[in-house]
Design an enzyme around this catalytic site. Structure first.
Site, PDB file in Angstrom:
ATOM      1  N   HIS A 119       0.818  -1.220   0.000  1.00 10.56           N
ATOM      2  CA  HIS A 119       0.000   0.000   0.000  1.00 10.56           C
ATOM      3  C   HIS A 119       0.853   1.273   0.000  1.00 10.56           C
ATOM      4  CE1 HIS A 119      -3.719  -2.296   1.456  1.00 10.56           C
ATOM      5  NE2 HIS A 119      -4.106  -1.653   0.392  1.00 10.56           N
ATOM      6  N   ARG A 179     -15.565  -3.937   1.405  1.00  3.58           N
ATOM      7  CA  ARG A 179     -15.374  -2.499   1.236  1.00  3.58           C
ATOM      8  C   ARG A 179     -15.431  -2.197  -0.250  1.00  3.58           C
ATOM      9  NH1 ARG A 179     -10.382  -0.726  -0.351  1.00  3.58           N
ATOM     10  NH2 ARG A 179     -10.744   1.289   0.619  1.00  3.58           N
TER      11      ARG A 179
HETATM   12  C1  HEM Z   1      -4.840   0.419  -2.922  1.00  3.12           C
HETATM   13  C2  HEM Z   1      -4.255  -4.323  -2.347  1.00  3.12           C
HETATM   14  C3  HEM Z   1      -6.959  -4.289   1.621  1.00  3.12           C
HETATM   15  C4  HEM Z   1      -7.406   0.464   1.160  1.00  3.12           C
HETATM   16  C5  HEM Z   1      -4.392  -0.865  -3.064  1.00  3.12           C
HETATM   17  C6  HEM Z   1      -3.452  -1.309  -4.054  1.00  3.12           C
HETATM   18  C7  HEM Z   1      -3.295  -2.630  -3.878  1.00  3.12           C
HETATM   19  C8  HEM Z   1      -4.124  -3.042  -2.785  1.00  3.12           C
HETATM   20  C9  HEM Z   1      -2.368  -3.571  -4.664  1.00  3.12           C
HETATM   21  C10 HEM Z   1      -2.738  -0.442  -5.107  1.00  3.12           C
HETATM   22  C11 HEM Z   1      -1.467   0.105  -4.517  1.00  3.12           C
HETATM   23  C12 HEM Z   1      -0.622   0.812  -5.561  1.00  3.12           C
HETATM   24  O1  HEM Z   1      -1.024   1.895  -6.012  1.00  3.12           O
HETATM   25  O2  HEM Z   1       0.424   0.272  -5.929  1.00  3.12           O
HETATM   26  C13 HEM Z   1      -4.962  -4.725  -1.242  1.00  3.12           C
HETATM   27  C14 HEM Z   1      -5.046  -6.085  -0.769  1.00  3.12           C
HETATM   28  C15 HEM Z   1      -5.786  -6.074   0.353  1.00  3.12           C
HETATM   29  C16 HEM Z   1      -6.192  -4.695   0.580  1.00  3.12           C
HETATM   30  C17 HEM Z   1      -4.404  -7.326  -1.415  1.00  3.12           C
HETATM   31  C18 HEM Z   1      -6.112  -7.271   1.207  1.00  3.12           C
HETATM   32  C19 HEM Z   1      -5.844  -7.305   2.489  1.00  3.12           C
HETATM   33  C20 HEM Z   1      -7.305  -2.986   1.845  1.00  3.12           C
HETATM   34  C21 HEM Z   1      -8.084  -2.552   2.959  1.00  3.12           C
HETATM   35  C22 HEM Z   1      -8.197  -1.217   2.846  1.00  3.12           C
HETATM   36  C23 HEM Z   1      -7.491  -0.809   1.643  1.00  3.12           C
HETATM   37  C24 HEM Z   1      -8.658  -3.439   4.059  1.00  3.12           C
HETATM   38  C25 HEM Z   1      -8.908  -0.313   3.830  1.00  3.12           C
HETATM   39  C26 HEM Z   1      -8.354   0.680   4.378  1.00  3.12           C
HETATM   40  C27 HEM Z   1      -6.813   0.844  -0.013  1.00  3.12           C
HETATM   41  C28 HEM Z   1      -6.864   2.185  -0.558  1.00  3.12           C
HETATM   42  C29 HEM Z   1      -6.131   2.168  -1.732  1.00  3.12           C
HETATM   43  C30 HEM Z   1      -5.632   0.822  -1.888  1.00  3.12           C
HETATM   44  C31 HEM Z   1      -7.583   3.385   0.055  1.00  3.12           C
HETATM   45  C32 HEM Z   1      -5.967   3.334  -2.724  1.00  3.12           C
HETATM   46  C33 HEM Z   1      -6.949   3.074  -3.803  1.00  3.12           C
HETATM   47  C34 HEM Z   1      -7.254   4.214  -4.760  1.00  3.12           C
HETATM   48  O3  HEM Z   1      -7.425   5.349  -4.325  1.00  3.12           O
HETATM   49  O4  HEM Z   1      -7.408   3.921  -5.955  1.00  3.12           O
HETATM   50  N1  HEM Z   1      -4.777  -1.950  -2.295  1.00  3.12           N
HETATM   51  N2  HEM Z   1      -5.672  -3.908  -0.417  1.00  3.12           N
HETATM   52  N3  HEM Z   1      -6.973  -1.916   1.064  1.00  3.12           N
HETATM   53  N4  HEM Z   1      -6.077   0.040  -0.833  1.00  3.12           N
HETATM   54 FE1  HEM Z   1      -5.845  -1.916  -0.603  1.00  3.12          FE
END
Ligand code: HEM
Length: 341
Positions: A200, A228
Site C-alpha cells: 500500500h 469495502r
Molecule cells: C490500494 C491491495 C486491503 C485500502 C491498493 C493497491 C493494492 C491493494 C495492490 C494499489 C497500490 C498501488 O497503487 O500500488 C490490497 C489487498 C488487500 C487490501 C491485497 C487485502 C488485504 C485494503 C483494505 C483497505 C485498503 C482493508 C482499507 C483501508 C486501499 C486504498 C487504496 C488501496 C484506500 C488506494 C486506492 C485508490 O485510491 O485507488 N490496495 N488492499 N486496502 N487500498 Fe488496498
C-alpha cells in the site's frame, strides 16, 4: 440477472456490448452516505452480509450477473497474454485448495440452476450448466503436484472477479498468491511477497488508515467476511489495467476529449471481500469490478451530484494518485451541467 453470451470483447478492445437498464440500476455506487465535508480515505469496512434482495450485487456471496461470460472471456485473454497474473507460492497452496472448495460450494448453493457441486468418492463433482463444460472432479484434500497444479486458475475460469491470498505472519499480512487479471494500476507480480504496508506504500499519506485496517484484519475471525468498496475513473470498461500493460491505458484519461468523455469515461468500482479461511487461516481477498459510464451515471441525478461533490473536494495528492487530476474539472462540468450536454 441472466448471463448474456458474448462473442466480442466487452472488457478489452473493442469494448463491444451494451449494458442493460437493470445493470445500470444495480451498479454498486460507492458513495451511499450523504457526503459531509471533503472526501477522505477511510477504513470503510462492513460485514459482507448478503441481503437476499433479488438482483442486487450482494444478494448472494458472489454475484453472477449478465457479464458472467464476458468476464470469463476477458480472463482467458488476459492470462494468455500475461501468465504472471496467476501465481501461488508454496506457502498458500493449501489455502488455494480450501478457497476453491469453499467458493465452488458457495456458487452452487446460491445458483443451483447454474452450478452443481456434489460429493463423489474422495472429492466433489463440479458441473457448470452455464458454460456446458464437461463435469470436473475436484478433491480439496488431494496434494498438489506438477500434474495437478494450483487450483485457482480453475476456480477463476468459473467465477468472475480476482483473488489474492494473504498469509499472516509476524503481525503482518503477506501477499502470497492469487489470480489478478483486472487490477486497477498494479500487478500481482510486482506485489507478490510484499506485506500489507509495503504494497500500500504508493497510496499517499495514508499511514494511519493502513495501520488501523491492518490491526483489524489481523484479528478477523473465520466465518465473518467483510467488504469495502474502492473507486476510480478510467477510459472504457477496461478490466486489465496492469503495470505490465500500462502503455495501453496510462495516458487514455488525459487524452480523452470533452466530447468523448460522457461515453468513454467510466466510474470503476471494486467490491472487495475479505475473509479468513478456517483451516489454513489465510485471508482471501476477492475483488469484483463494476463499470458505469459517466453518461449512464448521469441518468441518476443523486449519484451525479454525489460524485461531483467528491471530485470537487478531493485533495490534490489523492487526485494525482488516482490519475484524475487532469480531467476532474471536465468531469465535474459534464456531470453538473445541463442534461443535454
Ligand atoms: C490500494 C491491495 C486491503 C485500502 C491498493 C493497491 C493494492 C491493494 C495492490 C494499489 C497500490 C498501488 O497503487 O500500488 C490490497 C489487498 C488487500 C487490501 C491485497 C487485502 C488485504 C485494503 C483494505 C483497505 C485498503 C482493508 C482499507 C483501508 C486501499 C486504498 C487504496 C488501496 C484506500 C488506494 C486506492 C485508490 O485510491 O485507488 N490496495 N488492499 N486496502 N487500498 Fe488496498
Amino acid at each position: 440477472v441472466v448471463p448474456q453470451p458474448v462473442d466480442e470483447h466487452v472488457f478489452a478492445p473493442p469494448f463491444a456490448g451494451l449494458k442493460s437498464a437493470q445493470a445500470i440500476a444495480r451498479f454498486p455506487f460507492p458513495f451511499t452516505q450523504p457526503v459531509q465535508g471533503p472526501y477522505r480515505y477511510s477504513v470503510n469496512i462492513e460485514p459482507h452480509e448478503t441481503d437476499g434482495i433479488p438482483g442486487s450485487p450482494t444478494e448472494h456471496f458472489f454475484d453472477v450477473d449478465e457479464f458472467y461470460f464476458a468476464e470469463l472471456q476477458e480472463r482467458r485473454r488476459a492470462l494468455k497474454a500475461t501468465p504472471q497474473h496467476s501465481q501461488v507460492l508454496p506457502e498458500v497452496t493449501d489455502a488455494a485448495q480450501e478457497l476453491t472448495h469453499l467458493s465452488l460450494a458457495r456458487l452452487a448453493h446460491s445458483y443451483p440452476n447454474y452450478f452443481i457441486y456434489s460429493p463423489q468418492g474422495h472429492g466433489f463433482v463440479w458441473q457448470n450448466h452455464l458454460t456446458g463444460q464437461a463435469p470436473t472432479l475436484f478433491d480439496p484434500n488431494a496434494p498438489l503436484t506438477e500434474s495437478k497444479p494450483d487450483p485457482l486458475p480453475f476456480l477463476t475460469s468459473q467465477l468472475p472477479g480476482d483473488w489474492a491470498l494473504l498469509q499472516q505472519q509476524d503481525n503482518q499480512l503477506w501477499l502470497k498468491g492469487g489470480v489478478v487479471t483486472g487490477p486497477a494500476s498494479w500487478s500481482l507480480s510486482e506485489k507478490l511477497g510484499m506485506n500489507y504496508l509495503q504494497w500500500h506504500s504508493p497510496v499517499p499519506d495514508q499511514h494511519q488508515v493502513f495501520q488501523r485496517s491492518l490491526k483489524y484484519l489481523l484479528r478477523l475471525p473465520p466465518g465473518q467476511p467483510v467488504r469495502r468498496k474502492n473507486w476510480g475513473l478510467c477510459v472504457h470498461p477496461r478490466l486489465e489495467m496492469s503495470m505490465e500493460n500500462r502503455r495501453e491505458w496510462q495516458h487514455e484519461l488525459q487524452n480523452t476529449s470533452e466530447n468523448d468523455l460522457p461515453q468513454l469515461v467510466n466510474l470503476r468500482v471494486e467490491l472487495q471481500v475479505l475473509e479468513r479461511l478456517p483451516k489454513s487461516q489465510a485471508i482471501a481477498f476477492y475483488i469484483r469490478t463494476y463499470f458505469l459510464s459517466l453518461a449512464e451515471l448521469k441518468q441518476n441525478p443523486e449519484w451525479a451530484s454525489r460524485l461531483v461533490q467528491v471530485l470537487e473536494e478531493l485533495s490534490s495528492d489523492i487526485a494525482e494518485y488516482k490519475n484524475i487530476a487532469g480531467v476532474r474539472m471536465l468531469i465535474i462540468k459534464y456531470l453538473s451541467g445541463a442534461r443535454h450536454y
